[in-house]
Design a protein around this motif. Structure first.
Motif, PDB file in Angstrom:
ATOM      1  N   GLU A  11       0.828  -1.211   0.000  1.00  0.00           N
ATOM      2  CA  GLU A  11       0.000   0.000   0.000  1.00  0.00           C
ATOM      3  C   GLU A  11       0.861   1.258   0.000  1.00  0.00           C
ATOM      4  N   THR A  12       1.926   1.281   0.767  1.00  0.00           N
ATOM      5  CA  THR A  12       2.825   2.436   0.801  1.00  0.00           C
ATOM      6  C   THR A  12       3.458   2.670  -0.566  1.00  0.00           C
ATOM      7  N   ALA A  13       3.890   1.597  -1.216  1.00  0.00           N
ATOM      8  CA  ALA A  13       4.478   1.715  -2.555  1.00  0.00           C
ATOM      9  C   ALA A  13       3.452   2.292  -3.534  1.00  0.00           C
ATOM     10  N   ALA A  20       5.272  -1.455  -8.784  1.00  0.00           N
ATOM     11  CA  ALA A  20       5.792  -2.776  -8.403  1.00  0.00           C
ATOM     12  C   ALA A  20       6.486  -2.675  -7.050  1.00  0.00           C
ATOM     13  N   LEU A  21       6.595  -3.813  -6.403  1.00  0.00           N
ATOM     14  CA  LEU A  21       7.295  -3.914  -5.124  1.00  0.00           C
ATOM     15  C   LEU A  21       8.270  -5.075  -5.247  1.00  0.00           C
ATOM     16  N   ARG A  22       9.538  -4.835  -5.002  1.00  0.00           N
ATOM     17  CA  ARG A  22      10.554  -5.879  -5.127  1.00  0.00           C
ATOM     18  C   ARG A  22      10.906  -6.432  -3.748  1.00  0.00           C
ATOM     19  N   LEU A  23      10.916  -7.753  -3.667  1.00  0.00           N
ATOM     20  CA  LEU A  23      11.310  -8.457  -2.453  1.00  0.00           C
ATOM     21  C   LEU A  23      12.504  -9.341  -2.793  1.00  0.00           C
ATOM     22  N   SER A  61       8.039  -9.430  -7.613  1.00  0.00           N
ATOM     23  CA  SER A  61       7.253  -8.216  -7.760  1.00  0.00           C
ATOM     24  C   SER A  61       5.772  -8.559  -7.831  1.00  0.00           C
ATOM     25  N   CYS A  62       4.974  -7.617  -7.442  1.00  0.00           N
ATOM     26  CA  CYS A  62       3.526  -7.792  -7.481  1.00  0.00           C
ATOM     27  C   CYS A  62       2.935  -6.483  -7.980  1.00  0.00           C
TER      28      CYS A  62
END
Length: 63
Positions: A11-13, A20-23, A61-62
């Motif tokens: 949510e912050t991203a 995208a969010l990278r883990l 990523s999502c």
């Protein structure tokens, strides 16, 4: 707790305009890889990193 943290990070991203969010996790550690996939993240590849010769990160990523 992990689901809460991933939800907050996602949510912050989004609020900051990221699409995208990278883990990252150690390639040989299947537990976080499975955990991320179960929550909708997709494995995008492996990237070698410094450290022990067997260590590499798994990028997720999502969208």
């Amino acid at each position: 707790m992990g689901a809460v943290i991933l939800g907050w990070a996602t949510e912050t991203a989004r609020q900051q305009g990221a699409d995208a969010l990278r883990l990252d996790c150690v390639k040989s550690n299947d537990r976080p890889r499975s955990y991320y996939e179960e929550r909708g993240f997709v494995h995008r590849g492996d990237v070698p990193v410094g450290g022990a010769p067997s260590e590499a990160t798994a990028g997720w990523s999502c969208s």
